[in-house]
Scaffold this motif. Structure first.
Motif, PDB file in Angstrom:
ATOM      1  N   ILE A  71      71.625 119.908  57.297  1.00 14.64           N
ATOM      2  CA  ILE A  71      72.141 119.100  58.409  1.00 14.64           C
ATOM      3  C   ILE A  71      71.057 118.146  58.902  1.00 14.64           C
ATOM      4  CG2 ILE A  71      73.034 119.152  60.764  1.00 14.64           C
ATOM      5  CD1 ILE A  71      74.250 121.929  60.037  1.00 14.64           C
ATOM      6  N   ARG A  72      69.863 118.669  59.109  1.00 15.08           N
ATOM      7  CA  ARG A  72      68.753 117.816  59.558  1.00 15.08           C
ATOM      8  C   ARG A  72      68.476 116.693  58.561  1.00 15.08           C
ATOM      9  NH1 ARG A  72      66.031 122.720  60.159  1.00 15.08           N
ATOM     10  NH2 ARG A  72      66.629 123.647  62.126  1.00 15.08           N
ATOM     11  N   GLY A  73      68.469 117.036  57.296  1.00  8.95           N
ATOM     12  CA  GLY A  73      68.225 116.027  56.270  1.00  8.95           C
ATOM     13  C   GLY A  73      69.287 114.948  56.251  1.00  8.95           C
ATOM     14  N   GLN A  74      70.532 115.361  56.381  1.00 11.48           N
ATOM     15  CA  GLN A  74      71.634 114.397  56.388  1.00 11.48           C
ATOM     16  C   GLN A  74      71.562 113.497  57.622  1.00 11.48           C
ATOM     17  OE1 GLN A  74      74.584 117.418  56.045  1.00 11.48           O
ATOM     18  NE2 GLN A  74      74.807 117.165  53.842  1.00 11.48           N
ATOM     19  N   LEU A  75      71.260 114.103  58.767  1.00 10.94           N
ATOM     20  CA  LEU A  75      71.134 113.310  59.996  1.00 10.94           C
ATOM     21  C   LEU A  75      69.990 112.309  59.886  1.00 10.94           C
ATOM     22  CD1 LEU A  75      71.722 115.993  62.777  1.00 10.94           C
ATOM     23  CD2 LEU A  75      73.179 114.026  62.261  1.00 10.94           C
TER      24      LEU A  75
END
Length: 75
Positions: A61-65
């Protein structure tokens, strides 16, 4: 524990709307962003809707954000 349980949801609150607004201001569709980032539309929709439980582990999720924000030049 699921990925959703370990995410600081208060810190992320409102980031989906910010990303959607920045995308719209840049004149990009979800399809445009998806093809540039090579991310499925359902993932982008979940990010903008802040539906963290549909996105898997917090690290993803952090990477996608971060990728989405970088594309849109949003801090």
């Amino acid at each position: 524990m699921t990925g959703f349980d370990s995410i600081d949801t208060q810190r992320l609150q409102g980031c989906g709307a910010l990303l959607r607004q920045a995308r719209e201001q840049a004149g990009l569709s979800l399809q445009d962003v998806g093809s540039r980032l090579k991310v499925p539309l359902k993932v982008l929709q979940a990010l903008e809707a802040e539906q963290w439980s549909q996105l898997g582990a917090p690290v993803f999720i952090r990477g996608q954000l971060l990728s989405y924000a970088k594309l849109l030049k949003v801090d």
